[in-house]
Design an enzyme around this catalytic site. Structure first.
Site, PDB file in Angstrom:
ATOM      1  CG  HIS A   1      96.348 -67.420  16.572  1.00 39.46           C
ATOM      2  ND1 HIS A   1      96.535 -68.129  15.556  1.00 39.46           N
ATOM      3  CD2 HIS A   1      95.861 -67.474  17.554  1.00 39.46           C
ATOM      4  CE1 HIS A   1      96.679 -69.305  16.526  1.00 39.46           C
ATOM      5  NE2 HIS A   1      96.480 -68.699  17.892  1.00 39.46           N
TER       6      HIS A   1
ATOM      7  NE  ARG B   1     101.327 -71.161  14.307  1.00 37.72           N
ATOM      8  CZ  ARG B   1     100.051 -71.612  13.522  1.00 37.72           C
ATOM      9  NH1 ARG B   1     100.966 -72.457  11.907  1.00 37.72           N
ATOM     10  NH2 ARG B   1      98.962 -72.629  14.666  1.00 37.72           N
TER      11      ARG B   1
END
Ligand code: CO
Length: 212
Positions: free
Chosen positions: A98, A46
């Site tokens: 992230h 992602r």
């Protein structure tokens, strides 16, 4: 059609559309690469860098691994850094972590001797260093904070490296920034400010309480 067949078909369509829009595109790119940034990020599907920052092909020299670790004993990391800084003269380096990172989560939940476990021992070392602060947080906050602290630690590793230090010493432009990507809203948040020199790095490690 299988997924792989679909990918190959997508690729043919993509190349055809690019050639239609810009007939010189591939000839230009084939001549040489001149990337503006070295991106050190997580392998997570992602967080692909080109899309996150909307830069065209040829702009980003990429190194990705589980939990965006820049390991000083990893030949792969070091070779990428050396080539990016010494050969390509890339002027910017982004270390991108992230939230919701499986590698960070795994470092918090278990340990072992499988390859992934051994790799993320480097994240566990970050956890140990900040154990007190992290244990005071709930589960979700702890994972988010460890993702941030891990980025700081990898920026620290990067700046400790001779390749980076020598580049700064000879006056080569090299700006290093840690960022964290939020998979919930698509936004990148800078962690601290750009480190552009040995002096900036000194101020950075004093601020985060790490030794050079
Ligand atoms: Co991740």
């Amino acid at each position: 059609m299988t997924t792989i067949q679909k990918m190959l078909e997508n690729n043919r369509r993509w190349a055809r559309e690019i050639r239609q829009d810009d007939p010189d595109f591939f000839r230009r790119l084939a001549r040489a690469q001149n990337p503006e940034v070295l991106w050190i990020g997580c392998s997570d599907s992602r967080v692909g860098p080109e899309r996150l920052v909307s830069l065209p092909m040829g702009s980003i020299f990429v190194h990705r691994n589980i939990a965006n670790v820049f390991a000083l004993n990893d030949l792969n990391c070091l070779a990428v850094l050396e080539y990016a800084v010494d050969e390509l003269k890339v002027p910017n380096v982004i270390v991108c972590g992230h939230y919701g990172c499986g590698g960070i989560q795994a470092a918090l939940e278990h340990s072992g001797i499988q390859p992934v476990d051994l790799w993320i021992d480097q994240v566990r070392m970050v956890f140990q260093k900040h154990r007190e602060e992290l244990l005071a947080l709930d589960r979700e906050a702890c994972s988010r904070r460890l993702a941030e602290l891990n980025v700081y630690a990898q920026v620290h590793n990067l700046c400790s490296n001779t390749i980076v230090r020598e580049a700064w010493k000879r006056g080569q432009e090299l700006n290093i920034l840690g960022v964290i990507y939020d998979i919930h809203d698509g936004l990148l948040k800078p962690l601290g400010s750009e480190i552009r020199s040995l002096e900036d790095w000194q101020a950075f490690h004093e601020k985060i309480g790490l030794q050079p």
